[in-house]
Design a protein around this motif. Structure first.
Motif, short mmCIF file in Angstrom:
data_model
loop_
_atom_site.label_atom_id
_atom_site.label_comp_id
_atom_site.label_asym_id
_atom_site.label_seq_id
_atom_site.Cartn_x
_atom_site.Cartn_y
_atom_site.Cartn_z
N VAL A 1 0.84 -1.20 0.00
CA VAL A 1 0.00 0.00 0.00
C VAL A 1 0.87 1.25 0.00
CG1 VAL A 1 -1.72 1.31 1.30
CG2 VAL A 1 -1.96 -1.16 1.06
N ARG A 2 1.97 1.23 0.75
CA ARG A 2 2.88 2.39 0.74
C ARG A 2 3.44 2.62 -0.66
NH1 ARG A 2 6.11 6.02 3.12
NH2 ARG A 2 5.12 5.84 5.17
N ALA A 3 3.85 1.56 -1.34
CA ALA A 3 4.36 1.71 -2.71
C ALA A 3 3.26 2.22 -3.63
CB ALA A 3 4.91 0.37 -3.20
N PHE A 4 2.05 1.71 -3.45
CA PHE A 4 0.88 2.15 -4.22
C PHE A 4 0.68 3.66 -4.08
CE2 PHE A 4 -3.90 2.50 -4.16
CZ PHE A 4 -4.17 2.07 -5.45
N LEU A 5 0.90 4.17 -2.88
CA LEU A 5 0.65 5.58 -2.58
C LEU A 5 1.73 6.51 -3.13
CD1 LEU A 5 -0.77 5.22 1.02
CD2 LEU A 5 -1.97 6.22 -0.94
N GLN A 6 2.71 5.98 -3.83
CA GLN A 6 3.67 6.85 -4.51
C GLN A 6 3.09 7.38 -5.82
OE1 GLN A 6 6.29 7.58 -2.53
NE2 GLN A 6 5.20 6.11 -1.22
N TYR A 7 1.89 6.94 -6.17
CA TYR A 7 1.19 7.36 -7.38
C TYR A 7 -0.03 8.20 -6.99
CZ TYR A 7 4.07 3.87 -9.76
OH TYR A 7 5.13 3.16 -10.26
N PRO A 8 -0.67 8.89 -7.93
CA PRO A 8 -1.83 9.73 -7.58
C PRO A 8 -3.09 8.89 -7.36
CG PRO A 8 -1.38 9.88 -9.93
CD PRO A 8 -0.25 9.08 -9.34
N VAL A 9 -3.10 8.12 -6.28
CA VAL A 9 -4.19 7.20 -5.94
C VAL A 9 -4.70 7.55 -4.55
CG1 VAL A 9 -3.31 5.36 -7.43
CG2 VAL A 9 -2.52 5.52 -5.05
N HIS A 10 -5.58 6.70 -4.01
CA HIS A 10 -6.18 7.00 -2.71
C HIS A 10 -6.34 5.72 -1.89
CE1 HIS A 10 -9.89 7.58 -0.13
NE2 HIS A 10 -9.06 8.48 0.34
N PHE A 11 -6.10 5.83 -0.59
CA PHE A 11 -6.27 4.73 0.35
C PHE A 11 -7.19 5.18 1.47
CE2 PHE A 11 -4.57 2.85 4.42
CZ PHE A 11 -5.16 1.61 4.27
N PHE A 12 -8.25 4.39 1.72
CA PHE A 12 -9.21 4.68 2.78
C PHE A 12 -9.16 3.56 3.82
CE2 PHE A 12 -13.25 4.10 4.88
CZ PHE A 12 -13.70 5.38 5.16
N ALA A 13 -9.10 3.93 5.10
CA ALA A 13 -9.16 2.95 6.18
C ALA A 13 -10.13 3.42 7.24
CB ALA A 13 -7.78 2.72 6.79
N GLU A 14 -10.78 2.45 7.87
CA GLU A 14 -11.78 2.75 8.89
C GLU A 14 -11.54 1.85 10.10
OE1 GLU A 14 -15.77 3.55 7.38
OE2 GLU A 14 -16.60 2.21 8.90
N CYS A 15 -11.82 2.39 11.27
CA CYS A 15 -11.79 1.65 12.53
C CYS A 15 -10.40 1.04 12.77
CB CYS A 15 -12.90 0.60 12.54
SG CYS A 15 -13.32 0.03 14.22
N GLN A 16 -10.31 -0.27 13.09
CA GLN A 16 -9.03 -0.86 13.46
C GLN A 16 -8.03 -0.89 12.31
OE1 GLN A 16 -7.25 -4.96 15.47
NE2 GLN A 16 -9.35 -4.35 15.93
N ALA A 17 -8.53 -0.86 11.07
CA ALA A 17 -7.61 -0.82 9.93
C ALA A 17 -6.71 0.41 10.00
CB ALA A 17 -8.39 -0.84 8.62
N VAL A 18 -7.20 1.50 10.58
CA VAL A 18 -6.38 2.71 10.71
C VAL A 18 -5.14 2.39 11.54
CG1 VAL A 18 -6.32 5.06 11.61
CG2 VAL A 18 -8.38 4.22 10.45
N ASN A 19 -5.33 1.75 12.70
CA ASN A 19 -4.18 1.39 13.54
C ASN A 19 -3.29 0.36 12.86
OD1 ASN A 19 -6.62 2.08 15.33
ND2 ASN A 19 -4.89 2.36 16.72
N ALA A 20 -3.92 -0.60 12.16
CA ALA A 20 -3.15 -1.67 11.55
C ALA A 20 -2.14 -1.13 10.54
CB ALA A 20 -4.09 -2.68 10.88
N TYR A 21 -2.54 -0.14 9.77
CA TYR A 21 -1.62 0.44 8.79
C TYR A 21 -0.74 1.52 9.42
CZ TYR A 21 -4.09 -1.97 5.04
OH TYR A 21 -4.62 -2.94 4.23
N GLU A 22 -1.38 2.47 10.09
CA GLU A 22 -0.65 3.66 10.51
C GLU A 22 0.40 3.36 11.57
OE1 GLU A 22 0.40 7.59 10.14
OE2 GLU A 22 -1.00 6.41 8.92
N ASN A 23 0.17 2.37 12.43
CA ASN A 23 1.10 2.12 13.53
C ASN A 23 2.16 1.06 13.20
OD1 ASN A 23 -0.36 3.97 14.96
ND2 ASN A 23 -1.26 2.54 16.41
N THR A 24 2.25 0.65 11.95
CA THR A 24 3.25 -0.36 11.58
C THR A 24 4.65 0.24 11.64
OG1 THR A 24 1.68 -1.43 10.09
CG2 THR A 24 4.00 -1.97 9.80
N VAL A 25 5.53 -0.46 12.34
CA VAL A 25 6.95 -0.07 12.42
C VAL A 25 7.78 -1.23 11.87
CG1 VAL A 25 8.86 0.55 13.95
CG2 VAL A 25 6.55 1.39 14.42
N PRO A 26 8.68 -0.98 10.92
CA PRO A 26 9.49 -2.07 10.37
C PRO A 26 10.28 -2.79 11.46
CG PRO A 26 9.72 -0.09 9.04
CD PRO A 26 8.98 0.31 10.27
#
Length: 759
Positions: free
Chosen positions: A327-352
């Protein structure tokens, strides 16, 4: 044919011309709409029942080539008290302006004022009924009068079930009539977004995909195949090659993972990508992906051994962090990502995590909008944290890596509406919050987390926000740009950022699931579904900001003929000078009367046409692995006589589910060349001497010293070719820069000027 040196000059001029005329990034601007223009109202006064399905109609209008304008007043404000509050009345009336009747609920100020009649009504008002003057709120959509005739049949099919048999694209399980009004006089409104392409939408089958598909079904927005999204979770019947190609499992998104000994570090090999390396979708939605699934890594379908060496050549079969990376690689293009509820934490709080079995690189970082906090040293003074490896980390796994902490659901009446002029934030009435495991989000003062672009991310928040009980957030990847212009001075210590961006956008919405019941009412939980739909059509891949800008050229446009008929190779070239890519491209060359197509390598000939399948044309700047942004296709044409001939190029391509076309006509001039030196008589200083034609490269030698136009072999190449040593050069015109050079340059200018006039 056109002399090579002059052709080079002409091409250089064409490139300069293309750069000059390439459209700049679109910004909001006033536009006057003529009498007969159509308005799709989006306020509760005239679009309560049809509100969600207005987005389905919008999708079909774009899919069928009708451009739609999103009208939003850039200086609008939100009136937090009901408009009929004594002592705090709104300055605008709820329905017909001048009635004195105020809305019994809060609204943002109007976006545009227009005098209209009813074309369609979601409440059953007869067509032709005079509305009078209404101050439209909630971000209405407008269709220019020039497109009215094309739009009306689409609107009729959408709103009339008896027409579905002949218009099956309008068929849908949930049916609501969408109100449409017609302007009886011209009106002027601020175009916040000019929408041109219907989006392709991927739904992440994360176990709660039925939430997203419920919103889409309520709006009447189908999959890219035209088939409705299913009501149930897709289980195994989803992904490319199935009945639900736009519903993607975690395994499909993460792509091939390699083996334990040789992990695959390619973050662009999952189902979000086309084989040519470009995004396969405009949008991806994830509604409630579990953090426990994000942290899961499996080897050979089960748990991984204790060490990488023990695992050896076993395949890695699941890696939650790779979903985030794709998804991060996808967002290097003029696209859009929507997340709701726990998906927000699942993506946003990821640390390598570089440790086994994750073996993450930096590409597996979440934190699309927020910074990674700095855990303080133990002992922990915040009850939400625990001591791990001598630092304080959140006790709740969903908050580890924050980013975002979880906040309680704010009461609907306490929600603050920030930036009501942003397209994401268009609704009418009071926003209704909902519960769930993550109804809202906090930044952590304990970890010192912030938004990467702290100027403009939070759109809806609790009474102590932003940064506290935030419900609706949006921004560009890594805070690269601002979402629209910032009103007022920058926040102290911060500077304005660009309003157009090369990367993608992210939208986060708190709450587990919003309603889809209509008619919408102030405070309704269905307002959340409307925000979801706003985000679909605000995306750059839908609007002019993220489209390709394709330039067409044809060279040469002057053909020198000593005898007739004459054959010449003409090359049709194309180039993209904008960020968005063009997909599934075909190039068609149509020749006018008097021209015969002799051959066209790789093309399909049919009478006066030749068509080439191009594939995809990348955007600029090119990302690694993208298809080229430029190219060309040659065709040999035969001309029977001197004179002017017409050739037309059509480039047909797709963006999202919309098919678009770029067209350019050219005049090809066939001119007499008596001495056969490839320089037409009207620009040849000696049309009867093949050894005299000018000195375009200013080397003191005539370009036709060989009897043919060859500046690179005109006798000035020895004794040291390519070194700049001019010893031994001839001096036909008394030295470099003489009249022959001027004649040749004049020919190049005239050819380009005539060509531009013809175009």
């Amino acid at each position: 044919m056109l002399p090579q040196r002059l052709l080079t000059l002409a091409l250089a001029g064409a490139l300069a011309l293309s750069v000059t005329v390439a459209p700049r990034a679109a910004h909001a601007a006033d536009r006057t709409f003529a009498t007969g223009s159509l308005i799709i109202p989006m306020d509760l006064s005239y679009q309560a029942t049809g509100n969600l399905q207005a987005y389905g109609l919008l999708n079909q209008l774009l899919r069928q080539g009708v451009r739609v304008y999103w009208i939003i007043d850039p200086s609008k404000t939100y009136h937090a008290a009901p408009c009929n509050t004594v002592g705090d009345l709104c300055a605008w009336d709820c329905g017909v302006e001048g009635s004195g009747v105020k809305c019994p609920y809060p609204t943002a100020s109007p976006d545009v004022t227009a005098t209209t009649t009813v074309v369609w009504s979601d409440s059953g008002t007869a067509a032709g009924t005079v509305i009078g003057t209404h101050r439209y709120r909630g971000g209405p959509f407008a269709i220019d009068a020039a497109d009215r005739a094309r739009a009306l049949p689409i609107i009729a099919a959408w709103n009339n079930q008896t027409l579905w048999a002949t218009n099956p694209w309008a068929t849908r399980t949930t049916f609501r009539v969408v109100s449409v009004h017609e302007a009886t006089s011209a009106f002027t409104g601020n175009v916040a977004k000019e929408m041109v392409a219907a989006p392709t939408i991927a739904v992440f089958s994360d176990g709660n995909e039925d939430i997203a598909t419920g919103y889409l079904r309520a709006a009447g927005i189908p999959q890219s195949t035209g088939v409705e999204f299913p009501t149930a979770k897709c289980n195994a019947n989803c992904g490319p090659g199935t009945a639900n190609p736009d519903m993607l499992t975690a395994e499909a998104v993460m792509g091939p993972l390699g083996t334990c000994a040789a992990p695959n570090a390619n973050h662009k090999n999952g189902a979000l990508w086309r084989p040519d390396g470009l995004p396969a979708y405009c949008q991806i939605m994830s509604m409630h992906w579990n953090v426990t699934d994000r942290e899961k890594v499996e080897c050979a379908g089960g748990g991984c051994p204790a060490t990488q060496a023990e695992c050896g050549t076993q395949p890695i079969t699941f890696h939650g962090h790779e979903v985030v990376a794709e998804v991060r690689a996808f967002l290097q293009y003029p696209v859009h990502f929507f997340a709701e509820c726990q998906a927000v934490n699942a993506y946003e709080n990821t640390v390598p995590n570089p440790a086994w079995p994750w073996l993450d690189d930096a590409g597996r970082d979440g934190h699309f909008l927020t910074t990674t906090g700095t855990p303080p040293a133990c002992p922990c003074t915040d009850a939400q944290f625990q001591c791990v490896n001598n630092v304080c980390v959140p006790s709740d796994l969903k908050e580890v890596g924050a980013g975002f902490m979880i906040a309680p659901q704010p009461a609907s009446a306490t929600v603050k509406v920030l930036r009501p002029e942003v397209p994401y934030n268009q609704f009418d009435g009071m926003f209704g919050t909902t519960g769930g495991s993550e109804p809202a989000y906090n930044l952590s003062s304990y970890l010192n987390t912030t938004y990467k672009n702290n100027r403009q991310v939070t759109l809806l928040t609790g009474p102590n926000g932003p940064g506290n009980t935030d419900v609706w957030m949006s921004g560009y990847i890594d805070g690269q740009c601002d979402i629209g212009p910032i009103l007022g001075p920058p926040v102290p210590g911060q500077t304005a950022k660009a309003t157009t961006c090369q990367g993608g956008k992210i939208s986060y919405l708190g709450g587990h699931q919003y309603g889809t019941n209509t008619p919408l009412a102030s405070g309704s939980q269905s307002m959340g579904a409307r925000l979801f739909l706003n985000a679909l059509f605000e995306a750059d891949c839908v609007t002019t900001e993220g489209q390709p800008s394709l330039q067409l050229d044809l060279t040469p446009i002057v053909v020198a003929a000593q005898t007739l008929p004459v054959e010449a190779v003409l090359t049709a070239t194309y180039g993209n000078v904008a960020n968005g890519a063009a997909l599934d491209v075909t190039l068609k060359e149509t020749v006018g009367a008097g021209i015969q197509i002799v051959s066209a390598a790789g093309g399909t000939l049919a009478a006066s046409e030749v068509t080439w399948t191009i594939g995809a044309i990348g955007g600029v700047p090119l990302r690694a692995g993208d298809p080229a942004a430029t190219g060309g296709r040659p065709a040999t044409l035969r001309f029977g006589a001197l004179g002017d001939y017409q050739v037309t190029l059509d480039l047909t391509y797709k963006v999202g589910t919309s098919t678009l076309t770029a067209t350019q006509a050219f005049t090809v001039m066939v001119k007499l060349d008596s001495d056969g030196d490839s320089v037409p008589d009207d620009t040849d200083p000696d049309p009867d001497d093949p050894f005299v034609c000018g000195d375009s490269d200013a080397d003191g030698c005539d370009d036709c010293s060989s009897g043919h136009f060859e500046p690179a072999a005109d006798g000035c190449e020895g004794p040291n070719p390519g070194t700049g040593d001019k010893s031994g050069c001839c001096s036909a015109d008394g030295g470099p820069g003489g009249p022959l050079l001027l004649t040749a340059l004049a020919f190049g200018f005239v050819a380009r000027r005539r060509r531009r006039a013809a175009a």
